[in-house]
Design a protein around this motif. Structure first.
Motif, mmCIF file in Angstrom:
data_model
loop_
_atom_site.group_PDB
_atom_site.id
_atom_site.type_symbol
_atom_site.label_atom_id
_atom_site.label_comp_id
_atom_site.label_asym_id
_atom_site.label_seq_id
_atom_site.Cartn_x
_atom_site.Cartn_y
_atom_site.Cartn_z
ATOM 1 N N GLU A 32 0.856 -1.407 0.170
ATOM 2 C CA GLU A 32 0.175 -0.262 0.212
ATOM 3 C C GLU A 32 0.919 1.222 -0.090
ATOM 4 O O GLU A 32 0.507 2.134 -0.933
ATOM 5 N N ARG A 68 -2.582 -0.698 -8.064
ATOM 6 C CA ARG A 68 -3.471 -1.041 -6.928
ATOM 7 C C ARG A 68 -3.656 -2.528 -6.665
ATOM 8 O O ARG A 68 -3.974 -3.031 -7.638
ATOM 9 N N PRO A 110 -6.122 -5.132 -4.442
ATOM 10 C CA PRO A 110 -6.737 -5.385 -3.186
ATOM 11 C C PRO A 110 -6.907 -7.061 -3.742
ATOM 12 O O PRO A 110 -6.952 -7.511 -4.306
#
Length: 130
Positions: free
Chosen positions: A21, A71, A73
């Motif tokens: 992150e 990103r 997830p």
């Protein structure tokens, strides 16, 4: 290393996720390599096999250069305490370049093998199970 507690694997995955992150936020992917042992093996089905932390660092910095804020997830996680492994369903997600608010991406499965001391000895990213 085998028979690692689920709590230790969860803690290692939390650290891994925090570093990823931060790399996504900053666009600097060099710290990602520091999640691995010096003699790690990283298998990336689209790019090949990388041996050693510095090979992982060189590859990840180069490959993420065009997509520094991608990103990842997590859709699901499975812990294999007997083998010290974590298997994760992940999506690689980017913002659409011309349509604000629209995301696009693709799924993969990642297998991490924990080496202890907060480090992983291997990662394998699988984009096409065939």
């Amino acid at each position: 290393m085998a028979d690692i507690s689920r709590a230790e694997l969860e803690q290692a995955l939390a650290k891994y996720s925090t570093v990823v992150e931060e790399c996504t936020r900053s666009g600097d992917w060099s710290p990602f390599a520091d999640l691995f042992t010096e003699d790690c093996t990283y298998i990336e089905h689209a790019y090949g096999v990388f041996e050693g932390r510095e090979a992982v660092r060189a590859w990840i910095v180069d490959v993420m250069r065009p997509f520094p804020h991608m990103r990842f997830p997590t859709d699901w996680v499975a812990y294999d305490e007997a083998n010290g492994a974590i298997v994760i369903g992940i999506r690689n997600v980017l913002d659409h370049p011309t349509e604000p608010g629209v995301e696009f991406g693709f799924p993969n499965v990642t297998r991490l093998v924990y080496a202890g001391d907060g480090l992983f000895s291997s990662e394998e990213d699988v984009y096409n199970p065939a």
